[in-house]
Design an enzyme around this catalytic site. Structure first.
Site, PDB file in Angstrom:
ATOM      1  CG  ASP A   1      -2.072   1.028   1.032  1.00 29.56           C
ATOM      2  OD1 ASP A   1      -2.556   1.535   0.718  1.00 29.56           O
ATOM      3  OD2 ASP A   1      -1.348   2.296   2.850  1.00 29.56           O
TER       4      ASP A   1
ATOM      5  CG  ASP B 263      -1.896   2.691   6.331  1.00 31.15           C
ATOM      6  OD1 ASP B 263      -2.565   3.568   6.990  1.00 31.15           O
ATOM      7  OD2 ASP B 263      -2.490   2.667   5.217  1.00 31.15           O
TER       8      ASP B 263
END
Length: 224
Positions: free
Chosen positions: A7, A167
């Site tokens: 990500d 996250d």
């Protein structure tokens, strides 16, 4: 393990803070103020959902605001910030370099639109990824598994050959739904434990060997 799927916002780059600045500037332009609760809820969402939540928070009774125009304004403010050197998350730059040096394939899988990703690549490195999947390049964004499934398709790997690094709750659900084990390093929001998720406080001292251990542990875990 053949690939690592990263990500971007909040994982590799500390850009969630930049998004907060651009959201506040956009809210001010429209005569409103974004609440901390709404900002936290937006983490990990794509532009369409973020603008919807943004408008519901700052101007729930205004029907004159066009979501498309608001998205353009938000993108412009964000691009101004992304055009500068973007801060890395702790340990992220070293991990990305180590993964590349180890010969593993890499993908960037983000809900951020491609025009902004292009600016972020000035920091991340244009040769750092074998594939990139941006938020406006899929039909269904995170938490749907489509972004991660698309990344694996581009890399030519299967879910049992990859590890994701995320996250946010939405991003973690997306990768896990695609069948990929996930190293979760929360930044702006907490992520609840779930099957297929492995946690670290930061990426400092995380190396490809740690990712391989997560991959192997996931493969050998009893299936529910």
């Amino acid at each position: 393990m053949r690939a690592v799927l990263f990500d971007m916002d909040g994982t590799l780059t500390d850009s969630e803070k930049l998004w907060s600045i651009s959201l506040d500037r956009t809210a001010a332009d429209l005569g409103g103020t974004l609440s901390p609760q709404a900002r936290e809820a937006m983490v990990g969402h794509d532009m369409v959902d973020s603008v919807r939540m943004f408008l519901a928070d700052i101007a729930p009774d205004r029907t004159d605001l066009d979501p498309g125009a608001v998205a353009q304004l938000l993108t412009r403010h964000t691009a101004e910030l992304f055009a500068e050197a973007m801060p890395w998350r702790p340990g992220a730059q070293a991990l990305l370099a180590a993964v590349r040096a180890s010969g593993l394939r890499t993908a960037l899988v983000t809900a951020t639109h491609h025009s902004l990703v292009e600016l972020a690549l000035n920091t991340l490195g244009r040769n750092s990824f074998d594939a990139i999947v941006a938020g406006d390049e899929v039909t269904n964004n995170k938490p749907d598994p489509e972004p991660y499934l698309r990344a694996m398709e581009l890399l030519g790997v299967s879910a049992d050959q990859a590890v994701a690094v995320e996250d946010s709750p939405n991003g973690s659900r997306s990768a896990a739904a695609a069948g990929v084990p996930v190293l979760v390093v929360p930044s702006e929001t907490q992520v609840a434990p779930a099957p297929g998720l492995f946690f670290a406080e930061s990426l400092v001292d995380v190396d490809p060997g740690d990712l391989r251990r997560i991959h192997n542990e996931h493969l050998t875990a009893p299936q529910s």
